[in-house]
Each structure stands twice: as C-alpha cells, then as structure tokens.
Design a protein around this motif. Structure first.
Motif, mmCIF file in Angstrom:
data_model
loop_
_atom_site.group_PDB
_atom_site.id
_atom_site.type_symbol
_atom_site.label_atom_id
_atom_site.label_comp_id
_atom_site.label_asym_id
_atom_site.label_seq_id
_atom_site.Cartn_x
_atom_site.Cartn_y
_atom_site.Cartn_z
ATOM 1 N N ALA A 27 -5.079 3.902 -47.760
ATOM 2 C CA ALA A 27 -4.894 4.489 -49.079
ATOM 3 C C ALA A 27 -5.721 5.740 -49.258
ATOM 4 C CB ALA A 27 -5.282 3.482 -50.162
ATOM 5 N N ALA A 71 -2.325 2.186 -55.253
ATOM 6 C CA ALA A 71 -1.184 2.471 -54.383
ATOM 7 C C ALA A 71 -0.383 1.190 -54.236
ATOM 8 C CB ALA A 71 -1.657 2.956 -53.023
ATOM 9 N N SER A 137 3.120 4.323 -56.420
ATOM 10 C CA SER A 137 1.875 4.277 -57.175
ATOM 11 C C SER A 137 2.034 3.322 -58.343
ATOM 12 C CB SER A 137 1.514 5.676 -57.691
ATOM 13 O OG SER A 137 1.451 6.606 -56.631
ATOM 14 N N ASN A 215 -0.326 8.479 -55.376
ATOM 15 C CA ASN A 215 -0.415 8.224 -53.948
ATOM 16 C C ASN A 215 0.565 9.108 -53.179
ATOM 17 O OD1 ASN A 215 -1.076 6.787 -51.554
ATOM 18 N ND2 ASN A 215 0.660 5.411 -51.875
ATOM 19 N N GLY A 220 -3.241 8.245 -50.925
ATOM 20 C CA GLY A 220 -4.145 7.559 -51.835
ATOM 21 C C GLY A 220 -4.584 8.466 -52.964
#
Length: 513
Positions: A27, A71, A137, A215, A220
């Motif tokens: 992430a 995420a 996300s 994300n 991330g």
C-alpha cells in the motif's frame, strides 16, 4: 485530441476507469506513514482552516484524516468478466448510461484507453499468476470498522481486504451494495478500534478547496488538492446523478476514496473521471456526502436500499411550457401521468400539475424530484407543493416502495449471456408497479440498445410481442427468443405510451455475443 471519460473502475493498475490493476499487496511502496492510534477517534473534528480562505498548507488536515483512508483489495469471483487474469470485471459491467457518457466524450467505452482494453497509458498491465483481482480506495466511518467505497470496486468480489495507513492488511466483508449510486459498505472483520472520518452535513460551495486521498495505481495513501469546480453534474451514470465536479487530480485507483473539505470532513466519494488518456486532466466526479449518508445508513441497517415511490411520470418544465402555463420561471416537474393506484394518484395528483417542492424544499426539475423522492424511505409521509390551474396547493403523500425487482428481456441489462437476443430494457409487470392492469411496464431503457433506437421510453407499456399479449417480463423474453430462433431479424411489439396512445414498433434483434 479525442476526449475519453474514464470510470474509476476496479482493475489491475487501479480501479478507476478502463485499465487493469494488479493487486500488489503493497500500500505504500516504501513510504513512511504515521501509525494509527490504538484508540478510536474521529479524524474530522475541529476545522483546520476556514473554507473562506485558502490554507497555506494542507498538511494539518492531511495529518488528521489520512489514518482513516484505506486501500481496498479485491479477489474477484470466477464469474466476473475480465480481459485478462488480473482484471476486474470487464466493460460489460459498466452501466449503459455511463457508456453513453463515454460516447459523448468521443470514446466508445471503458477499456479503450491508449493501447486498447486492459492497457493503462498504452502499456499492458502486469499479471500476477493465478490471481484475479482489483484495487480501489475507501474510508472508515466508525470506530468499529465500517468502510465506504464504490460498488464497482467490490462488485463480483470473492474476498475483500483493506490496507490501513499503518500498512496493516485486514479482512473485510461486504455489508451491502447499491449499484444505482455506485456505493458499497464494508466491515472490517478483525476486531479492534479504528480511526475514522465523518461525512460533512453541509454541501461545499463551488470554489471551495478540497483534498482527495486515495490509492492511485496501487501506490497507497496519496494526497492531491484542488477546488470544487461545479455541483449537480449529471454524467448519465444512473437515475440519481448529482455529482460534485472537482479538479483535484484523481487517477486509476482512487475509486471509492474520499474528498475532504479543509475542515477534514468528507464532502464526496470519488467515482469517475473524464480523460483523453486515462490520467487526470482535472475533470473528476464525486458522489456528494448527502447522498452517501442516506445510502450508507440504509446499507448499514438493512444491507440494501429501499427507495420511495411516488408513481408519477414527469418531465422538465421548459420555457415554452412555463409560458403556456403562465409560470414566471421554468422550474419544477410537470406531471405527465399519475399511475392509477399509486401514492400520487391516491393523493389526487393529476396530469398537468407542476410539482414545485417536497417538504418545503424547492424542486428545480424532474430529475431533482426523482432524487428527492428516492432519498426518502418508503412509508414516509411527504408534503408536495404543486401548481394546478395557476393556483398553488399541497398534498400529503405516503410514499410506496420503488419497484426494483425488474427483469430484462433476453438477458441481464449490460451483460451478454448464452447468445440470447437483447433489447436493452428493464421490465416489470404493469400491475405490480401501478401502471395499469395489462402489459409489461418499461422501467429503464439502455440508451445504446435497439429498443431505444426505436423510441421506446421509460414508462411505456408493452402490450403485445409477436402478436401475443404479455403480462410478465418472462413472457416478453420468451417471445423475443422465439422470434430470434425462427430466424427473424426483428420482433414486432405493440406499445402504449403515457398518453394512452398505442403504436406498433419493430425492434431489431440484437444477439448478444
């Protein structure tokens, strides 16, 4: 340059528009991130800056809210359509209405970015052997781990995981989904308390600063900033479109991520972008917090969304219509027809009435009326203000349940199954939706389908198909299949419109491939 809108879809590079995303599992890619506090806390209290003045830095608000953003990693069900092993569900899963939006921007549909389907920015998405996944996300809205994301991120999910800001990856389950608004609610299944963010109770103004966290490309927690460019955008994604338009850079993988005001409250859920290349060009669309709150409350309580039902067919009040009715402004929703037996008919609404307000809140057009009514739970009583014969009056209406158990002639709308003919219609028995005692009611029309090409509209009633009367969607599907099997290139239907006028329509048989 041809402009191409890109849906923030689940895929292997990220779940934004068209391209694939590999579920890398990382992430942060080496980013050093602050640990999530051990105790649960709301991350959006105490405004950092006033919205009236641009902040010198967004760092304070980001520090506050970033631990509440996650995420979302998804392993897809084997039945999900895909262009390769690492894709999310393919182009067929995009609602037909959104495909029309793609076409208006000069693009045939998602999955057609530079280089073709499954290729983001001209390159083939890398594959992870033996795994089919997607990534997007989301954000935590409660200390016990409820997470908001997009429906298209977790649709067809076999399993879901969320990666927190401190790089912990935890299992989650889907509590409920609402395709019509493209929202979904998850719950982190592993115990503990979590930092969370809050939805804003006030709508942002055009020109307000916003911060998006998500994300993109699987990297991330990434922060971008911009302003609210417009409100009330209708991009054709669904019947209740009311998007915020923002210019904060949103890319593949931001799907389901939050957009914050400078006070640290979520004002929208990032859902779509318009782009010639699949990358951000400053045209991003977010579901407003008011819609999110109403949908998530129902998903959390019931696992599904039930929408209020009035039972009227309405159209916008144009300037010509306003002049003809003696109205000062072209505002409101003109009632074409109040279906017999529906809440509207029981309350005395008639053709020609102009609905001006719901519970004292002004109605600007027909689509706003639909959104307002759909946002109210069935069984609730609402006060409608309407004009009739130049005089204002009110009616109290107890809303029914919006019929949503619709079926599609031939196959599910937007899908291609078993090589069956497809008309592009969502149907329901007319008798079950208050549309009369005979025939099958048209509930939705695929704007790209053969039925739409012949002028069939929402609210029409199909009386006969291939010379035989019909009363259920399954009978329509059976007659259409029979016509296709016999080698016909079209099927003849007798249609009745909202004004009671009947006509014959020959609809081309579009065999799904």
């Amino acid at each position: 340059m041809t402009t191409q809108p890109t849906r923030l879809r689940r895929n292997a590079l990220a779940s934004v528009a068209v391209a694939a995303l590999v579920a890398t599992g990382a992430a942060g890619v080496g980013l050093t991130q602050p640990a999530v506090p051990a105790y649960a806390q709301s991350l959006s209290k105490n405004p950092i800056e006033t919205p009236d003045h641009p902040p010198g830095s967004f760092a304070s608000v980001v520090d506050k809210v970033k631990p509440g953003v996650v995420a979302v990693k998804v392993k897809l069900d084997d039945s999900a359509d895909s262009d390769d092993d690492s894709d999310g569900p393919g182009q067929q899963q995009v609602p037909p209405q959104l495909r029309e939006f793609f076409k208006r921007f000069g693009q045939g549909g998602p999955g057609q970015g530079q280089g073709g389907p499954g290729q983001g920015f001209g390159g083939q998405a890398p594959k992870r052997q033996g795994q089919r996944g997607a990534m997007g996300s989301g954000f935590i809205i409660s200390a016990d781990g409820y997470v908001v994301t997009n429906n298209h991120v977790v649709d067809k999910a076999k399993s879901v995981q969320v990666t927190l800001d401190d790089n912990r990856t935890l299992d989650a389950k889907v509590i409920g989904k609402d395709p019509k608004t493209d929202l979904a609610l998850l719950k982190i299944t592993e115990g503990g308390t979590f930092p969370y963010v809050s939805l804003s109770k006030a709508a942002p103004r055009v020109g307000d600063w916003v911060v998006a966290i998500g994300n993109p490309f699987g990297l991330g927690g990434t922060v971008t900033a911009g302003i609210v460019s417009a409100r009330g955008r209708d991009i054709g994604a669904g019947p209740y479109d009311d998007f915020l338009q923002i210019d904060a850079p949103i890319n593949k993988g931001n799907s389901g991520g939050p957009t914050f005001n400078v006070g640290g409250e979520v004002v929208g859920v990032n859902t779509a972008i318009a782009s010639p290349s699949g990358g951000s060009v400053g045209l991003a669309f977010a579901i407003p917090a008011e819609t999110v709150q109403a949908v998530i409350d129902q998903l959390r309580a019931d696992g599904k969304v039930a929408r209020g039902y009035l039972g009227v067919q309405v159209q916008p009040v144009t300037k010509d219509i306003a002049d003809g009715l003696g109205l000062d402004k072209a505002k409101g929703a003109l009632v074409d027809h109040a279906e017999a037996g529906t809440p509207a008919a029981k309350a005395g609404l008639k053709s020609g009435d102009v609905i001006e307000a719901v519970n004292g809140s002004a109605i600007n057009d027909a689509k706003e009326l639909s959104r307002k009514i759909a946002g109210i739970k069935p069984g609730a009583k609402v006060e409608l203000t309407y004009l009739r014969g130049g005089k204002s009056d009110t009616a109290t209406v107890e809303l029914g349940v919006l019929p949503n158990d619709t079926k599609v002639a031939g196959t599910e709308r937007g899908a291609s199954r078993d090589g069956q003919p497809r008309l592009g219609l969502s149907l329901a028995p007319a008798s079950e939706v208050g549309a009369g005692s005979e025939g099958v009611a048209v509930m939705e029309v695929d704007p790209d389908g053969p039925a739409a090409a012949k002028g069939i509209e929402q609210g029409d009633i199909i009386l006969d198909v291939a010379g035989a009367s019909v009363s259920r969607p399954s009978e329509v599907a059976e007659r259409v299949r029979s016509a296709e099997t016999s080698g016909r290139k079209a099927v003849l239907m007798r249609i009745k419109n909202a004004k009671g006028i009947t006509r014959f329509v020959a609809v081309a048989l579009n065999k799904a491939g």
